[in-house]
Design a protein around this motif. Sequence first.
Motif, PDB file in Angstrom:
ATOM      1  N   PHE A   1       0.842  -1.198   0.000  1.00  0.00           N
ATOM      2  CA  PHE A   1       0.000   0.000   0.000  1.00  0.00           C
ATOM      3  C   PHE A   1       0.879   1.252   0.000  1.00  0.00           C
ATOM      4  O   PHE A   1       0.587   2.236  -0.663  1.00  0.00           O
ATOM      5  N   HIS A   2       1.957   1.166   0.767  1.00  0.00           N
ATOM      6  CA  HIS A   2       2.886   2.299   0.807  1.00  0.00           C
ATOM      7  C   HIS A   2       3.435   2.565  -0.602  1.00  0.00           C
ATOM      8  O   HIS A   2       3.392   3.690  -1.101  1.00  0.00           O
ATOM      9  N   ALA A   3       3.941   1.517  -1.263  1.00  0.00           N
ATOM     10  CA  ALA A   3       4.542   1.696  -2.594  1.00  0.00           C
ATOM     11  C   ALA A   3       3.502   2.229  -3.579  1.00  0.00           C
ATOM     12  O   ALA A   3       3.786   3.109  -4.398  1.00  0.00           O
TER      13      ALA A   3
ATOM     14  N   ASP B   1       3.226   9.761   3.150  1.00  0.00           N
ATOM     15  CA  ASP B   1       2.675   8.464   3.557  1.00  0.00           C
ATOM     16  C   ASP B   1       3.134   8.083   4.967  1.00  0.00           C
ATOM     17  O   ASP B   1       2.388   7.455   5.709  1.00  0.00           O
ATOM     18  N   PHE B   2       4.348   8.478   5.325  1.00  0.00           N
ATOM     19  CA  PHE B   2       4.794   8.225   6.697  1.00  0.00           C
ATOM     20  C   PHE B   2       3.921   9.005   7.691  1.00  0.00           C
ATOM     21  O   PHE B   2       3.559   8.490   8.739  1.00  0.00           O
ATOM     22  N   CYS B   3       3.579  10.256   7.331  1.00  0.00           N
ATOM     23  CA  CYS B   3       2.673  11.035   8.210  1.00  0.00           C
ATOM     24  C   CYS B   3       1.337  10.293   8.345  1.00  0.00           C
ATOM     25  O   CYS B   3       0.779  10.195   9.438  1.00  0.00           O
TER      26      CYS B   3
ATOM     27  N   ALA C   1       6.125  12.459  -1.467  1.00  0.00           N
ATOM     28  CA  ALA C   1       5.058  11.457  -1.381  1.00  0.00           C
ATOM     29  C   ALA C   1       5.383  10.427  -0.289  1.00  0.00           C
ATOM     30  O   ALA C   1       4.508   9.996   0.474  1.00  0.00           O
ATOM     31  N   ASP C   2       6.663  10.061  -0.211  1.00  0.00           N
ATOM     32  CA  ASP C   2       7.135   9.109   0.798  1.00  0.00           C
ATOM     33  C   ASP C   2       6.898   9.683   2.209  1.00  0.00           C
ATOM     34  O   ASP C   2       6.356   9.016   3.094  1.00  0.00           O
ATOM     35  N   SER C   3       7.266  10.930   2.382  1.00  0.00           N
ATOM     36  CA  SER C   3       7.092  11.587   3.679  1.00  0.00           C
ATOM     37  C   SER C   3       5.625  11.692   4.056  1.00  0.00           C
ATOM     38  O   SER C   3       5.246  11.475   5.209  1.00  0.00           O
TER      39      SER C   3
ATOM     40  N   LEU D   1       9.167   0.761  -7.098  1.00  0.00           N
ATOM     41  CA  LEU D   1      10.315  -0.067  -6.692  1.00  0.00           C
ATOM     42  C   LEU D   1      11.248   0.650  -5.712  1.00  0.00           C
ATOM     43  O   LEU D   1      12.327   0.147  -5.421  1.00  0.00           O
ATOM     44  N   HIS D   2      10.827   1.804  -5.148  1.00  0.00           N
ATOM     45  CA  HIS D   2      11.821   2.647  -4.480  1.00  0.00           C
ATOM     46  C   HIS D   2      12.514   1.976  -3.299  1.00  0.00           C
ATOM     47  O   HIS D   2      13.658   2.262  -3.019  1.00  0.00           O
ATOM     48  N   ASP D   3      11.831   1.041  -2.616  1.00  0.00           N
ATOM     49  CA  ASP D   3      12.478   0.413  -1.471  1.00  0.00           C
ATOM     50  C   ASP D   3      12.908  -1.027  -1.745  1.00  0.00           C
ATOM     51  O   ASP D   3      13.043  -1.833  -0.823  1.00  0.00           O
ATOM     52  N   VAL D   4      13.168  -1.341  -3.019  1.00  0.00           N
ATOM     53  CA  VAL D   4      13.583  -2.702  -3.364  1.00  0.00           C
ATOM     54  C   VAL D   4      14.891  -3.083  -2.638  1.00  0.00           C
ATOM     55  O   VAL D   4      15.127  -4.242  -2.323  1.00  0.00           O
TER      56      VAL D   4
END
Length: 405
Positions: A29-31, A145-147, A141-143, A59-62
């Motif tokens: 879901f994060h990706a 989603d962490f929020c 976008a990554d930040s 694929l950012h956290d592959v």
Amino acid sequence: MEFNLESSFSQIINALSQIIALENHQRIFHAWRVAVLATEVARKITPEDINQVFYASLLHDVGTVSLDNGIRPQLSLDQQRAHPVIFAHPVKGARIVQEIPGLEQAAEIIMDHHERWDGAGYPHEKRNEDINIGAQCLRIADSYDFCLQDNPRLDYEQSMKQLGEQKNKEFCSSVYEAFSEVLAHNEYCREISRDECLEEAVVELQQSLPRLQCPDKSDVIGITLRVFARVIDAKHLYTSGHSQRVSQYAMLLAEALHLDHDEISRIKWASLLHDAGKVAIPQSILNKPGPLSEEEFALVKRHPETTADIIKYIDVFKNLVPTVRHHHEHFNGRGYPDHLESQQIPYLSRIITVADAFDAMTSPRPYQRMKSIHEALAELEQQKDSQFDGEIINQAKEVFTALTV
Ligand SMILES: [Fe+2]
Ligand SMILES: [Fe+2]
Ligand SMILES: [Fe+2]
Ligand SMILES: [Fe+2]
């Protein structure tokens, strides 16, 4: 094999992004959420790169595939920098994605996705315009989603306020403004804070993107699958190279058994993917030196079905589903998942079973001493007609003995 190269390619990349997230659904879901948001920001900031931003986001956290839980939102920047796997994941991820034909630019985005506008990011402490602009779209976008993971009920104003504290620190102001517009005006971008809306949003977005320019290489799918196999094997330390070796052994066996060209291709792809479902098994279980508990073993035994579930969405590999599903069946019916026996087990699966067992015996594993080729052959012989198809073992003796000379 008849296929449409572009759509097969994007289906494989999607499957690859799901593999990374198998063990922890929150990760997919994060990706997906990052992919939708970062692509919309890129549409405003750097429209010619939206395709690459989309695939980079998927694929950012592959590079964190070996971590059971990925990057948890609670980790501070200092903690991320101090964690060896997390600190290295942009470089590792970029190296992996760089090898996929057509995604070289996505690799550059991945390399920079933890760099910060103020130079306090990692791994290269780049700053300002030195940072890839697509990576900045991904960063915000990554930040965000962490929020959201911290507080799923954040509304528009609260989110923008929280992100605003990072303006000109984590990301530049133009990226912040673009993100603010995306969130304010795209209804579906607000909707995707709900997990159940995500998959549809990703598919729609992917279909609307300009086609990915696959370079005119004859083996795009082959190269991509080998990268895929490396990601599968990277989950567990001791499985390094396993999928690739099983593929080579199975192809040698298939040639010796006079299979035709199409079947040899099928066995090559199926063996590269056979253990994809193993990514869902936590490290603590697969690396356990002692015997497994019943529940742990039940989890391990699910992996062929998980592999089948993943590859059934790749049109060109649908016909491999039975082959991968049955690679742990035993000739005497005592295997899993369906307790098939002898000729009920697909022929290609029976070949992969032998190649798989041979590699497991001749590689270091936490639960057993590594065997020599001769010891492994003796063990295969012993299990002839119980675990393995005797005729394949007869052929395997010749094929594998030739590896020693
Ligand atoms: Fe990351
Ligand atoms: Fe992320
Ligand atoms: Fe397996
Ligand atoms: Fe295997």
